[in-house]
Design a protein around this motif. Structure first.
Motif, PDB file in Angstrom:
ATOM      1  N   ILE A  60      59.360  94.915  57.233  1.00  0.00           N
ATOM      2  CA  ILE A  60      58.263  95.482  56.458  1.00  0.00           C
ATOM      3  C   ILE A  60      57.347  94.308  56.146  1.00  0.00           C
ATOM      4  O   ILE A  60      57.742  93.394  55.414  1.00  0.00           O
ATOM      5  CB  ILE A  60      58.792  96.124  55.148  1.00  0.00           C
ATOM      6  N   SER A  61      56.148  94.308  56.715  1.00  0.00           N
ATOM      7  CA  SER A  61      55.213  93.211  56.457  1.00  0.00           C
ATOM      8  C   SER A  61      54.329  93.600  55.288  1.00  0.00           C
ATOM      9  O   SER A  61      53.717  94.675  55.285  1.00  0.00           O
ATOM     10  CB  SER A  61      54.335  92.948  57.679  1.00  0.00           C
ATOM     11  N   LEU A  62      54.273  92.706  54.295  1.00  0.00           N
ATOM     12  CA  LEU A  62      53.431  92.949  53.120  1.00  0.00           C
ATOM     13  C   LEU A  62      52.123  92.184  53.306  1.00  0.00           C
ATOM     14  O   LEU A  62      52.132  90.964  53.525  1.00  0.00           O
ATOM     15  CB  LEU A  62      54.164  92.435  51.868  1.00  0.00           C
ATOM     16  N   GLY A  63      51.014  92.896  53.207  1.00  0.00           N
ATOM     17  CA  GLY A  63      49.701  92.244  53.337  1.00  0.00           C
ATOM     18  C   GLY A  63      48.829  92.589  52.144  1.00  0.00           C
ATOM     19  O   GLY A  63      49.153  93.484  51.350  1.00  0.00           O
ATOM     20  N   ALA A  64      47.724  91.890  52.001  1.00  0.00           N
ATOM     21  CA  ALA A  64      46.798  92.159  50.891  1.00  0.00           C
ATOM     22  C   ALA A  64      45.472  91.478  51.194  1.00  0.00           C
ATOM     23  O   ALA A  64      45.409  90.570  52.031  1.00  0.00           O
ATOM     24  CB  ALA A  64      47.364  91.631  49.581  1.00  0.00           C
ATOM     25  N   LEU A  65      44.446  91.907  50.461  1.00  0.00           N
ATOM     26  CA  LEU A  65      43.150  91.222  50.579  1.00  0.00           C
ATOM     27  C   LEU A  65      42.986  90.171  49.491  1.00  0.00           C
ATOM     28  O   LEU A  65      41.960  89.497  49.413  1.00  0.00           O
ATOM     29  CB  LEU A  65      42.012  92.251  50.479  1.00  0.00           C
ATOM     30  N   SER A  66      44.019  90.033  48.630  1.00  0.00           N
ATOM     31  CA  SER A  66      43.890  89.181  47.440  1.00  0.00           C
ATOM     32  C   SER A  66      43.819  87.696  47.765  1.00  0.00           C
ATOM     33  O   SER A  66      43.210  86.929  47.016  1.00  0.00           O
ATOM     34  CB  SER A  66      45.082  89.409  46.506  1.00  0.00           C
ATOM     35  N   LYS A  67      44.494  87.270  48.838  1.00  0.00           N
ATOM     36  CA  LYS A  67      44.623  85.832  49.061  1.00  0.00           C
ATOM     37  C   LYS A  67      43.771  85.384  50.254  1.00  0.00           C
ATOM     38  O   LYS A  67      42.752  84.752  50.064  1.00  0.00           O
ATOM     39  CB  LYS A  67      46.097  85.463  49.269  1.00  0.00           C
ATOM     40  N   SER A  68      44.199  85.734  51.477  1.00  0.00           N
ATOM     41  CA  SER A  68      43.495  85.206  52.647  1.00  0.00           C
ATOM     42  C   SER A  68      42.008  85.583  52.628  1.00  0.00           C
ATOM     43  O   SER A  68      41.161  84.800  53.027  1.00  0.00           O
ATOM     44  CB  SER A  68      44.134  85.713  53.933  1.00  0.00           C
ATOM     45  N   HIS A  69      41.692  86.808  52.162  1.00  0.00           N
ATOM     46  CA  HIS A  69      40.296  87.236  52.131  1.00  0.00           C
ATOM     47  C   HIS A  69      39.593  86.838  50.826  1.00  0.00           C
ATOM     48  O   HIS A  69      38.374  86.961  50.713  1.00  0.00           O
ATOM     49  CB  HIS A  69      40.191  88.755  52.308  1.00  0.00           C
ATOM     50  N   GLY A  70      40.376  86.443  49.816  1.00  0.00           N
ATOM     51  CA  GLY A  70      39.773  86.022  48.539  1.00  0.00           C
ATOM     52  C   GLY A  70      39.192  87.173  47.733  1.00  0.00           C
ATOM     53  O   GLY A  70      38.211  86.996  47.009  1.00  0.00           O
TER      54      GLY A  70
END
Ligand SMILES: Cc1ncc(COP(=O)(O)O)c(C=O)c1O
Length: 372
Positions: free
Chosen positions: A213-223
């Motif tokens: 299960i890969s967890l992703g977000a826009l919080s970090k890499s995209h700022g």
């Protein structure tokens, strides 16, 4: 049972919006809505036309289609979008684990990786990063931690707070261990994309393992932490179905404006990530000089990815040190006590544009007080 208080968040609740200077944030430089929409002509008007009804429970199709492009073996039906990565961690634990289960967790780390599970009756064994080996994980150690009740292994790579990124061979050994024991591999990849050397980027766990299960977000890499958009990607649709059912009791669906803005951001992933990695690379070079200058009191292990590192204080205690730095300079650092990792380290963040100025204030303080 209620999870024990999230110590880092309680600390930020007190200081994040009152400290004069932040030097421990993990989210990089953010941007305004106007700056984000400038990437795409017509998108401002599109935002104005957006209707504010409920959206589809797993995430707007347009958004899931954009997220799916980040993976090789995932289509929009293999994704569920959440209100930040945080909600997804909570949902995974409650949807896929039950009291009496056991989980192995990469530590030191982000507290919700283990406190939510513990509160849900899941026992947790720490899999400790080895500081003397630049915070490396030792896959051989996993066989000593696994039990009959082990259901999941949680890793965080790129890692918060150390900036560690396993090499491909080590990552493959971790995946092989999970496969051998039939474990869910919950892979927190929210800093993926911020590798300091892009050639070191690992594949997403869900692209190499059928039970990942890969967890992703826009919080970090995209700022874009304020969008509160995170997701899980999994090849096993049972995971998506179980987490969807659970989400009905959380946020039901995501915020419509955030979904719209997130879709725009994802169409410009390359540019957003390049913007943040160039800030990070520039700041890291400055940090190298800073830590070389203060090597008598600070031990620096250069991170390989992400926006944070975890230096060690060679003398004194970290909690007192951070409190004194804050009191005298207004600069906020994060002591390792809040990450349940002794009292010798602190987290430093280097994803913000003003880091050089803030570091200079910290530097001046150390020159004055460092030898005490
Ligand atoms: C490793 C890790 N996972 C998850 C999160 C939560 O991310 P979000 O802000 O998207 O909920 C954070 C935030 O600091 C993090 O560092």
């Amino acid at each position: 049972m209620t999870p024990s208080p999230f110590q880092l968040e309680r600390y930020f609740a007190v200081h994040e919006f009152t400290a004069r200077y932040l030097l421990c944030s993990s989210d990089p430089e953010s941007m305004s809505i106007t700056d984000l929409l400038a990437f795409e002509p017509g998108s401002m008007e599109g935002l104005g036309r957006l209707r504010l009804g409920y959206t589809e429970y797993p995430g707007a199709p347009e958004l899931r289609q954009e997220i799916a492009t980040l993976y090789k073996s995932i289509d929009m039906e293999n994704l569920i979008v959440h209100t930040g990565a945080q909600e997804a961690i909570f949902s995974f634990v409650h949807s896929m684990l039950k009291p009496g289960d056991h989980m192995i967790v990469h530590m030191p780390g982000y507290q919700s990786h283990y406190s939510i599970a513990e509160a849900a009756g899941v026992s947790v064994s720490p899999w400790l990063a080895r500081e003397s080996e630049d915070w490396a994980l030792d896959p051989d150690e996993l066989e000593t931690l696994v039990r009959a009740e082990t259901k999941a292994l949680l890793i965080c790579a790129p890692h918060n707070p150390t900036g560690y990124l396993p090499e491909r061979e080590r990552f493959d050994a971790i995946v092989e261990f999970a496969r051998r024991h039939g474990l869910w591999l919950f892979s927190d990849e929210v800093y993926r994309g911020l590798e300091h050397d892009p050639a070191a980027r690992l594949p997403a766990a869900c692209d190499v393992y059928e039970k990942a299960i890969s967890l992703g977000a826009l919080s970090k890499s995209h700022g874009l932490a304020g969008l509160r958009v995170g997701w899980v990607a999994a090849r096993d649709r049972n995971v998506i179905a179980a987490m969807s059912t659970f989400k009905d009791y959380l946020t039901i669906c995501n915020s419509a404006p955030s979904e719209y803005l997130a879709s725009v951001a994802l169409r410009h992933t390359g540019a957003l990530i390049e913007r943040n990695t160039s800030i990070v690379r520039n700041n890291l070079a400055i940090l190298d000089t800073f830590f070389a200058r203060h090597r008598e009191i600070l031990e620096w292990r250069r991170p390989s990815a992400g926006t944070v590192a975890f230096p060690r204080l060679k003398r004194g205690d970290a909690e007192r040190f951070c409190a004194e730095v804050l009191e005298h300079t207004g600069v906020l650092l994060l002591p390792s006590t809040l990450l349940e990792y002794g009292n010798e380290h602190f987290r430093i963040g280097f994803g913000r544009r003003n880091m050089p100025e803030v570091l200079q204030i910290f530097d001046n303080y150390l020159r004055e007080h460092g030898s005490k």
